[in-house]
Design a protein around this motif. Structure first.
Motif, PDB file in Angstrom:
ATOM      1  N   MET A 130     -52.616 -41.645 -21.240  1.00 38.93           N
ATOM      2  CA  MET A 130     -52.551 -40.956 -19.942  1.00 38.93           C
ATOM      3  C   MET A 130     -52.247 -39.465 -20.093  1.00 38.93           C
ATOM      4  N   LYS A 131     -51.506 -39.121 -21.145  1.00 36.80           N
ATOM      5  CA  LYS A 131     -51.185 -37.699 -21.306  1.00 36.80           C
ATOM      6  C   LYS A 131     -51.945 -37.129 -22.496  1.00 36.80           C
ATOM      7  N   GLU A 132     -52.629 -36.048 -22.270  1.00 39.66           N
ATOM      8  CA  GLU A 132     -53.395 -35.427 -23.346  1.00 39.66           C
ATOM      9  C   GLU A 132     -52.438 -34.718 -24.279  1.00 39.66           C
ATOM     10  N   LYS A 133     -52.531 -35.057 -25.547  1.00 40.37           N
ATOM     11  CA  LYS A 133     -51.616 -34.466 -26.518  1.00 40.37           C
ATOM     12  C   LYS A 133     -52.053 -33.051 -26.850  1.00 40.37           C
ATOM     13  N   VAL A 142     -53.087 -26.116 -29.612  1.00 39.93           N
ATOM     14  CA  VAL A 142     -53.948 -26.985 -30.412  1.00 39.93           C
ATOM     15  C   VAL A 142     -54.052 -28.345 -29.742  1.00 39.93           C
ATOM     16  N   TYR A 143     -55.276 -28.853 -29.632  1.00 41.12           N
ATOM     17  CA  TYR A 143     -55.530 -30.210 -29.147  1.00 41.12           C
ATOM     18  C   TYR A 143     -55.994 -31.039 -30.339  1.00 41.12           C
ATOM     19  N   PRO A 144     -55.073 -31.774 -30.991  1.00 46.62           N
ATOM     20  CA  PRO A 144     -55.425 -32.498 -32.224  1.00 46.62           C
ATOM     21  C   PRO A 144     -56.581 -33.476 -32.062  1.00 46.62           C
ATOM     22  N   GLU A 145     -56.608 -34.212 -30.946  1.00 47.22           N
ATOM     23  CA  GLU A 145     -57.647 -35.229 -30.780  1.00 47.22           C
ATOM     24  C   GLU A 145     -59.009 -34.614 -30.476  1.00 47.22           C
ATOM     25  N   ARG A 146     -59.003 -33.444 -29.868  1.00 48.30           N
ATOM     26  CA  ARG A 146     -60.260 -32.767 -29.544  1.00 48.30           C
ATOM     27  C   ARG A 146     -60.731 -31.834 -30.653  1.00 48.30           C
ATOM     28  N   LEU A 147     -59.849 -31.619 -31.654  1.00 45.28           N
ATOM     29  CA  LEU A 147     -60.128 -30.704 -32.761  1.00 45.28           C
ATOM     30  C   LEU A 147     -60.394 -29.295 -32.245  1.00 45.28           C
ATOM     31  N   GLU A 148     -59.580 -28.875 -31.279  1.00 47.36           N
ATOM     32  CA  GLU A 148     -59.757 -27.559 -30.661  1.00 47.36           C
ATOM     33  C   GLU A 148     -58.496 -26.718 -30.800  1.00 47.36           C
ATOM     34  N   VAL A 149     -58.697 -25.417 -31.022  1.00 46.48           N
ATOM     35  CA  VAL A 149     -57.592 -24.462 -31.124  1.00 46.48           C
ATOM     36  C   VAL A 149     -57.908 -23.260 -30.232  1.00 46.48           C
ATOM     37  N   TYR A 150     -56.881 -22.816 -29.500  1.00 43.98           N
ATOM     38  CA  TYR A 150     -57.044 -21.655 -28.634  1.00 43.98           C
ATOM     39  C   TYR A 150     -55.915 -20.656 -28.897  1.00 43.98           C
ATOM     40  N   LEU A 151     -56.274 -19.388 -28.964  1.00 41.98           N
ATOM     41  CA  LEU A 151     -55.299 -18.310 -29.076  1.00 41.98           C
ATOM     42  C   LEU A 151     -55.527 -17.379 -27.894  1.00 41.98           C
TER      43      LEU A 151
END
Length: 233
Positions: A130-133, A142-151
């Protein structure tokens, strides 16, 4: 490809109970890992990354409540079922307050063990779904499950190992890692004895996330030791 077996860490110093739990959980198609004291339990959690921990209250070296407190302090959210003896009502309450998810009172039946484990895994699985890590440090997300990083909300590109290293750092803020520890955690000693691979990847990370690589805000070099991740002012 079959469904991955869920892994249960059993922390119990009484051999007869440990073997009963091990047999019961293996019969229920779980993979089991064993620890005989609190100190070993903390090591096994970091090494094995179990899906659930069955944690006895009374343990040698470090007791169950302190193990629970240490794990939650490190933001390790692995579900914990505490094992208590009759008459340990206050300890049971303290354990739950420290972050345990459930408890079982000795003596217990094998059927109860399997049912409690299934219930806690189902409950925590639904909660995690239910909660996006995400991992956040300063302007870095960083969204580990989506393999995305934002600065600063701008997407960044990383190689798989750079991403793994960054996630490992961000999951353990302000903890000092030696190069060998990072080799084990990220490369599984694939380059054992060659710590230069760590330095190269840290340098690449800094190029991408640091405004000034000479005065890094996020990844600090601990001279003679290794590296530490933590947002610096």
């Amino acid at each position: 490809m079959g469904i991955k077996q869920q892994k249960i860490l059993i922390v119990e110093d009484e051999q007869s109970i440990q073997k009963l739990l091990e047999f019961t959980l293996q019969q229920a198609d779980y993979k089991t890992v064993l620890a005989n004291d609190g100190e070993e339990a903390v090591e096994k959690v970091l090494e094995e990354q179990p899906d659930l921990i069955i944690l006895d209250l009374m343990l040698p070296k470090i007791d169950g409540i302190e193990v629970c407190r240490m794990l939650r302090k490190e933001n390790i959210e692995t579900p914990i079922i505490m094992l208590t003896a009759k008459g340990e009502e206050m300890d049971k309450i303290v354990g739950l307050e420290m972050g345990a998810d459930d408890y079982m009172t000795k003596p217990f039946s094998p059927r109860e063990v399997a049912a409690r484990v299934r219930a806690v895994l189902r409950r925590t699985g639904e909660r995690n779904h239910m909660k996006e890590k995400k991992l956040v440090a300063g302007q870095l997300t960083v969204y580990p499950e989506r393999l995305e990083v934002y600065l600063d909300e701008k997407p960044l590109e990383f190689t798989p190992k750079e991403f793994e290293l960054l996630v490992h750092f961000m999951k353990h803020p302000n903890r000092v890692f030696s190069r060998d520890q990072l080799l084990q955690a990220v490369w599984n000693y694939e380059f054992a004895g060659d710590s230069r691979i760590v330095d190269v990847h840290v340098s690449h990370l800094r190029d991408k996330i640091e405004e000034n690589t000479r005065k890094p805000r996020y990844i600090k070099t601990m001279r003679g030791v290794g590296y530490k991740f933590g947002e610096q002012n």
